[in-house]
Design an enzyme around this catalytic site. Sequence first.
Site, PDB file in Angstrom:
ATOM      1  N   GLU A 193     -12.061   2.722   5.067  1.00 44.75           N
ATOM      2  CA  GLU A 193     -11.040   3.088   6.037  1.00 44.75           C
ATOM      3  C   GLU A 193     -11.046   4.608   6.223  1.00 44.75           C
ATOM      4  OE1 GLU A 193      -6.593   1.489   6.971  1.00 44.75           O
ATOM      5  OE2 GLU A 193      -6.795   2.709   5.177  1.00 44.75           O
TER       6      GLU A 193
ATOM      7  N   GLU B  16       0.821  -1.214   0.000  1.00 42.98           N
ATOM      8  CA  GLU B  16       0.000   0.000   0.000  1.00 42.98           C
ATOM      9  C   GLU B  16       0.854   1.263   0.000  1.00 42.98           C
ATOM     10  OE1 GLU B  16      -3.527   2.062   2.716  1.00 42.98           O
ATOM     11  OE2 GLU B  16      -2.270   0.459   3.551  1.00 42.98           O
TER      12      GLU B  16
END
Length: 258
Positions: free
Chosen positions: A240, A143
């Site tokens: 998120e 990520e």
Amino acid sequence: MPKFAANLSMLFTEIDFLDRFQAAAKAGFKGVEYLFPYAYDKQALAERLKENGLVQVLHNLPAGDWDAGERGIACHPGRVEEFRQGVARAIEYAQALGCPQLNCLAGKMPADADQATAHRTFVENLRHAAAELKKAGIRLVIEPINTFDIPGFFLSRTDQALAIIDEVGSDNLRVQYDIYHAQRMEGELGNTLARHLGSIGHIQLADNPGRNEPGTGEINYRWLLRHIDAIGYDGWIGCEYKPAGRTEDGLGWIQALA
């Protein structure tokens, strides 16, 4: 409509962690993700998933001392053995939870290493992790994270992640594309998603500025979510974000935008 997974490290935080599974299910989520499972018994987590009809979508490999500010150790030359032990532990949890993919956080640039050494360490660690996870039938993702929120984070752009994936040379490694982080670092969300869809294993969302619910900031989520659907992404999208108020009070965006 996209499949949304509740990130239990960000949502429903006003209640105990193990109770967040039930809260997510009651709110209509079918999948969950969160940072780390390691503070909890594997069986206890598996029972919460089963009781609430939830799929464990994702969690991270161990990432060092999170409470002390560490955000991953995969690029740290002096901690390769710790990283490898973490890979083994993560696989144990993922298998117990039926989790199909794990995220490797690169970490902040170590103070005692140069860029080339950190890069080489990251690549070698990813080769090991991707191979071990493949044996277990689990996919690995990496990520890019924006350097405004986490100064010094080693992996910060999509093109950097794609180049590292090419260098690692594993068919078991993909990008975790976090829309919020990508917007802060590079923009070009729609084009990037379409161009590199085959290399994207997971998507996460939040709006900018503020990292709150979609629809609260500058990102045109009404268009973007339809675009993600249209280009053929069929995976989960992790929610998120930081709720502006109570999590339940801010979930109207799903029906309004998706």
